[in-house]
Scaffold this motif. Sequence first.
Motif, PDB file in Angstrom:
ATOM      1  N   GLU A   6     -31.730  -0.148  48.478  1.00  0.00           N
ATOM      2  CA  GLU A   6     -30.411  -0.295  49.075  1.00  0.00           C
ATOM      3  C   GLU A   6     -30.502  -0.949  50.445  1.00  0.00           C
ATOM      4  OE1 GLU A   6     -30.471   3.890  47.091  1.00  0.00           O
ATOM      5  OE2 GLU A   6     -31.788   2.660  48.346  1.00  0.00           O
ATOM      6  N   SER A   7     -29.425  -1.613  50.832  1.00  0.00           N
ATOM      7  CA  SER A   7     -29.327  -2.192  52.161  1.00  0.00           C
ATOM      8  C   SER A   7     -27.860  -2.310  52.538  1.00  0.00           C
ATOM      9  CB  SER A   7     -30.002  -3.562  52.217  1.00  0.00           C
ATOM     10  OG  SER A   7     -29.362  -4.469  51.336  1.00  0.00           O
ATOM     11  N   GLY A   8     -27.614  -2.550  53.825  1.00  0.00           N
ATOM     12  CA  GLY A   8     -26.249  -2.786  54.271  1.00  0.00           C
ATOM     13  C   GLY A   8     -25.598  -1.645  55.014  1.00  0.00           C
ATOM     14  N   GLU A  89     -15.197  10.917  57.083  1.00  0.00           N
ATOM     15  CA  GLU A  89     -15.710  11.734  55.980  1.00  0.00           C
ATOM     16  C   GLU A  89     -16.503  10.925  54.965  1.00  0.00           C
ATOM     17  OE1 GLU A  89     -12.554  11.596  57.092  1.00  0.00           O
ATOM     18  OE2 GLU A  89     -11.099  11.751  55.451  1.00  0.00           O
ATOM     19  N   ASP A  90     -16.549   9.605  55.124  1.00  0.00           N
ATOM     20  CA  ASP A  90     -17.411   8.775  54.276  1.00  0.00           C
ATOM     21  C   ASP A  90     -18.843   8.736  54.806  1.00  0.00           C
ATOM     22  OD1 ASP A  90     -14.670   6.495  53.977  1.00  0.00           O
ATOM     23  OD2 ASP A  90     -15.361   7.926  52.457  1.00  0.00           O
ATOM     24  N   THR A  91     -19.053   9.317  55.972  1.00  0.00           N
ATOM     25  CA  THR A  91     -20.396   9.352  56.546  1.00  0.00           C
ATOM     26  C   THR A  91     -21.348  10.085  55.615  1.00  0.00           C
ATOM     27  OG1 THR A  91     -19.611   9.253  58.830  1.00  0.00           O
ATOM     28  CG2 THR A  91     -21.781  10.233  58.456  1.00  0.00           C
ATOM     29  N   ALA A  92     -22.434   9.418  55.249  1.00  0.00           N
ATOM     30  CA  ALA A  92     -23.390   9.987  54.293  1.00  0.00           C
ATOM     31  C   ALA A  92     -24.551   9.016  54.105  1.00  0.00           C
ATOM     32  CB  ALA A  92     -22.718  10.241  52.946  1.00  0.00           C
ATOM     33  N   VAL A  93     -25.552   9.489  53.426  1.00  0.00           N
ATOM     34  CA  VAL A  93     -26.595   8.599  52.906  1.00  0.00           C
ATOM     35  C   VAL A  93     -26.140   8.179  51.517  1.00  0.00           C
ATOM     36  CG1 VAL A  93     -28.999   8.334  52.228  1.00  0.00           C
ATOM     37  CG2 VAL A  93     -28.398   9.739  54.226  1.00  0.00           C
ATOM     38  N   TYR A  94     -26.113   6.875  51.293  1.00  0.00           N
ATOM     39  CA  TYR A  94     -25.641   6.338  50.021  1.00  0.00           C
ATOM     40  C   TYR A  94     -26.843   5.912  49.184  1.00  0.00           C
ATOM     41  CZ  TYR A  94     -20.819   6.446  51.507  1.00  0.00           C
ATOM     42  OH  TYR A  94     -19.570   6.875  51.904  1.00  0.00           O
ATOM     43  N   TYR A  95     -26.825   6.357  47.931  1.00  0.00           N
ATOM     44  CA  TYR A  95     -27.921   6.096  47.013  1.00  0.00           C
ATOM     45  C   TYR A  95     -27.439   5.268  45.831  1.00  0.00           C
ATOM     46  CZ  TYR A  95     -30.137  10.000  49.451  1.00  0.00           C
ATOM     47  OH  TYR A  95     -30.661  10.828  50.401  1.00  0.00           O
ATOM     48  N   VAL A 115     -24.819   5.467  56.120  1.00  0.00           N
ATOM     49  CA  VAL A 115     -23.529   4.954  56.568  1.00  0.00           C
ATOM     50  C   VAL A 115     -22.924   5.996  57.494  1.00  0.00           C
ATOM     51  CG1 VAL A 115     -21.191   4.328  55.883  1.00  0.00           C
ATOM     52  CG2 VAL A 115     -23.142   3.565  54.510  1.00  0.00           C
ATOM     53  N   THR A 116     -22.598   5.575  58.700  1.00  0.00           N
ATOM     54  CA  THR A 116     -21.989   6.472  59.674  1.00  0.00           C
ATOM     55  C   THR A 116     -20.683   5.863  60.149  1.00  0.00           C
ATOM     56  OG1 THR A 116     -24.162   7.230  60.410  1.00  0.00           O
ATOM     57  CG2 THR A 116     -22.288   7.697  61.843  1.00  0.00           C
ATOM     58  N   VAL A 117     -19.609   6.635  60.005  1.00  0.00           N
ATOM     59  CA  VAL A 117     -18.286   6.172  60.398  1.00  0.00           C
ATOM     60  C   VAL A 117     -17.813   7.031  61.565  1.00  0.00           C
ATOM     61  CG1 VAL A 117     -15.949   5.648  59.645  1.00  0.00           C
ATOM     62  CG2 VAL A 117     -17.841   5.541  58.009  1.00  0.00           C
ATOM     63  N   SER A 118     -17.604   6.397  62.701  1.00  0.00           N
ATOM     64  CA  SER A 118     -17.142   7.132  63.877  1.00  0.00           C
ATOM     65  C   SER A 118     -15.619   7.106  63.951  1.00  0.00           C
ATOM     66  CB  SER A 118     -17.741   6.519  65.144  1.00  0.00           C
ATOM     67  OG  SER A 118     -17.278   5.199  65.315  1.00  0.00           O
ATOM     68  N   SER A 119     -15.073   8.145  64.526  1.00  0.00           N
ATOM     69  CA  SER A 119     -13.596   8.255  64.622  1.00  0.00           C
ATOM     70  C   SER A 119     -13.071   7.605  65.892  1.00  0.00           C
ATOM     71  CB  SER A 119     -13.197   9.722  64.578  1.00  0.00           C
ATOM     72  OG  SER A 119     -13.813  10.423  65.623  1.00  0.00           O
TER      73      SER A 119
END
Length: 119
Positions: A6-8, A89-95, A115-119
């Motif tokens: 994975e990348s991106g 809440e989409d912040t997570a490790v994506y596999y 993926v880290t989404v800041s508010s």
Amino acid sequence: QVQLVESGGGLVQAGDSLRLSCAASGRTFSSYMMGWFRRAPGKEREFVTAINWSGGISYYADSVKGRFTISRDNPKNTVYLQMNSLKPEDTAVYYCAAGPAGTNNYVYWGHGTQVTVSS
């Protein structure tokens, strides 16, 4: 044997977009169901989306429906996850995961991208 990379991933603000890629090795990529899963801190891994071997059928978790889009490019052995209107809440490790067509048995997994989404 299929290897997935994975990348991106990255750090973005709420409302931003991000596209993840998953590059697969092996000559039989087009025969596999491909999926994206994620694991948020302190939570179980959860299904995000999946796409069938041809790219003609896709499935989404309710939490991402209308915001995320999965696609695949079989000649390039790559599956993509376009993520729009990102939320904290989409912040997570994506596999990325692959499994035999017609099943939900994902037998190959990537190492994940954060993926880290800041508010």
